[in-house]
Design an enzyme around this catalytic site. Sequence first.
Site, short mmCIF file in Angstrom:
data_model
loop_
_atom_site.label_atom_id
_atom_site.label_comp_id
_atom_site.label_asym_id
_atom_site.label_seq_id
_atom_site.Cartn_x
_atom_site.Cartn_y
_atom_site.Cartn_z
N CYS A 101 40.75 29.31 35.19
CA CYS A 101 40.60 29.06 36.66
C CYS A 101 39.46 27.93 36.73
CB CYS A 101 40.74 29.90 37.79
SG CYS A 101 39.46 31.35 37.30
N THR A 102 38.29 28.16 36.17
CA THR A 102 37.02 27.70 36.16
C THR A 102 37.25 26.28 35.62
OG1 THR A 102 35.75 29.79 36.31
CG2 THR A 102 34.56 27.54 36.12
N THR B 54 48.68 31.78 30.07
CA THR B 54 47.91 31.92 31.29
C THR B 54 46.42 32.22 31.35
OG1 THR B 54 48.36 33.98 32.07
CG2 THR B 54 49.98 32.31 32.75
N ARG C 259 48.13 39.75 39.06
CA ARG C 259 47.88 38.48 39.96
C ARG C 259 48.45 37.24 39.81
NH1 ARG C 259 47.54 39.96 44.12
NH2 ARG C 259 45.95 38.07 44.74
N ILE C 260 48.23 37.07 38.32
CA ILE C 260 48.76 35.44 38.04
C ILE C 260 50.11 35.47 38.00
CG2 ILE C 260 48.67 33.60 36.51
CD1 ILE C 260 46.18 34.08 38.17
N THR D 181 36.79 39.93 40.47
CA THR D 181 38.12 40.10 39.69
C THR D 181 38.26 41.50 39.22
OG1 THR D 181 37.21 39.38 37.64
CG2 THR D 181 38.23 37.87 39.13
N ARG E 162 56.67 46.93 25.54
CA ARG E 162 55.21 46.72 25.34
C ARG E 162 54.77 45.47 24.26
NH1 ARG E 162 50.90 49.67 26.19
NH2 ARG E 162 52.32 51.57 27.16
N ARG F 166 28.69 44.46 34.43
CA ARG F 166 30.18 44.48 34.89
C ARG F 166 30.25 45.79 35.20
NH1 ARG F 166 34.78 40.49 33.51
NH2 ARG F 166 33.83 38.54 33.24
N ARG G 4 29.17 36.28 39.88
CA ARG G 4 30.29 36.82 40.58
C ARG G 4 29.63 37.46 41.84
NH1 ARG G 4 34.86 38.51 37.54
NH2 ARG G 4 35.15 36.99 35.66
#
Length: 336
Positions: free
Chosen positions: A152-153, A121, A12-13, A182, A78, A199, A235
């Site tokens: 992000c938070t 990231t 995603r990022i 996510t 890898r 989760r 979430r």
Amino acid sequence: MVVKVGINGFGRIGRLAFRRIQNVEGVEVTRINDLTDPNMLAHLLKYDTTQGRFDGTVEVKEGGFEVNGNFIKVSAERDPENIDWATDGVEIVLEATGFFAKKEAAEKPLHANGAKKVVITAPGGNDVKQLFSTLTTSILDGTETVISGASCTTNCLAPMAKALHDAFGIQKGLMTTIHAYTGDQMIVDGHRGGGDLRRARAGAANIVPNSTGARKAIGLVIPELNGKLDGAAQRVPVPTGSVTELVVTLDKNVSVDEINAAMKAASNDSFGYTEDPIVSSDIVGVSYGSLFDATQTKVMEVDGSQLVKVVSWYDNEMSYTAQLVRTLEYFAKIAK
């Protein structure tokens, strides 16, 4: 002079960072490393459920794919030490796999085939400088080899907390991030590694209480707030678009108007300000790391003192990615 960038991890990022970099003058992606088949990577770059279609052309070629007429080599190593970054002139690696988030691991590309700098990231360790807005780039002197874009938070919470603390002084506070689900959550109830029972439940069908690293990271990016803030996450069933609430006690009594004025004065390209009655879908794709919502500011009188609540929105995907790319761009300019 064009700074050439390699992206390790095209999830995603990684993909959203690639999109953003297309509009940054003087920065070019020349290598992508990901274990996924290039046909799949190209398809996921072109089509995105939450962020929309890629504004450009993507065509799979032998050894990689062509984007807007430019060929980008794609490898599937890898171990980052085996990636031949030098062949493609890579100077800065955007480490977006999530597996090499500590300095020692992130430095692997630096010891292999020519890469000079790494931007992680994800939150790094205590030995990695973490940036949350264009204001914090001043902590860099250009000699750093590895830096972090935090989380992000943290990128949402930190500029709001800093503006509040600079103006009025924060004594103590509790934050809650109401966060989109996510990819590390389950689509339906099922077994999940790590033993996190919550989760293991369906992310798109439940509000799932969770922890957040921002409660600890805030002390790293704003040392004067170390130990003053705590918090948690909830979430919620939206694919992207999140919001952070911060409730604090301050050194002085204030009004709603005074708080909003201070936030507006602190706004910049990383920290936005709005008085519109927006909802979460309105901030999908926004480039602010944090968008302060003046309509939700509250002040409550409590026995001569006050409780203050402030709120800021963020697209947990694009807001964070936009911040990362700003950081990468600045890092490239000051590299020594």
